[in-house]
Design an enzyme around this catalytic site. Structure first.
Site, mmCIF file in Angstrom:
data_model
loop_
_atom_site.group_PDB
_atom_site.id
_atom_site.type_symbol
_atom_site.label_atom_id
_atom_site.label_comp_id
_atom_site.label_asym_id
_atom_site.label_seq_id
_atom_site.Cartn_x
_atom_site.Cartn_y
_atom_site.Cartn_z
ATOM 1 C CB SER A 3 -4.611 1.839 3.812
ATOM 2 O OG SER A 3 -3.965 2.233 2.626
ATOM 3 C CE LYS A 51 -3.406 6.075 2.680
ATOM 4 N NZ LYS A 51 -3.485 4.794 3.299
#
Length: 178
Positions: free
Chosen positions: A35, A76
């Site tokens: 990701s 993230k």
């Protein structure tokens, strides 16, 4: 015999310092998944500063590690801070109605004619008009293949492990700024 005692004292002191650093100040994490590619790759080792936000404010674009659930931690990028209104339109991030630069994505965007980040508003994906107090909106850099706040909602400050200070493995990709 005196030298051996001094040596053992030094070794013990080094172990205590290492324990304190590892337990309270820093943590090592392994990236698991795609990701954040190509900023971070599966298997990269990261040094996470567990006390960074005790001394400084969090900024948009910080890369953080947080507890996603009891078994997993995610890495993230912070996109929205408390009070921010967020939307994407035509591959452009808007924060509080103003276009926001995402220079870290420039080298990542594929040149295939497709949107890198699908259009959305914060309200469409979370039901909230602004990021609530004590919460963050986070996204992976691999916008087309990231499980992030668009799917699971906001991240609370209590979930945050710390700020990613550096990638230290593999050595060929060592970086202090992400």
């Amino acid at each position: 015999m005196k030298k051996f005692g001094k040596f053992m004292t030094l070794v013990l002191a080094a172990l205590v310092v290492a324990f304190v650093f590892k337990t309270y100040l820093f943590a090592s994490y392994i990236v698991d998944g795609e990701s954040m590619e190509p900023t971070l790759y599966d298997g990269n080792l990261l040094m996470v500063n567990k006390v960074a936000y005790d001394w400084q404010d969090m900024d948009r674009t910080d890369v953080i590690v947080f507890h996603a659930n009891q078994e997993e931690d995610y890495v993230k990028r912070v996109i929205g801070l408390p009070g921010d209104e967020i939307s994407f339109e035509d591959d452009t991030l808007y924060i509080n109605g103003e276009a926001a630069a995402e220079p870290y994505l420039e080298q990542l965007r594929p040149n295939d004619g497709e949107l890198f980040t699908e259009d959305f508003t914060l309200e469409e994906v979370t039901g909230e008009k602004v990021v609530p107090e004590g919460e963050l909106f986070v996204m992976g850099d691999n916008r087309r293949d990231s499980l992030d706040s668009r799917s699971f909602g906001f991240v609370s400050h209590e979930q945050i492990v710390g700020k990613v200070d550096m990638r230290y493995w593999p050595f060929s990709q060592m970086a202090l700024q992400l």
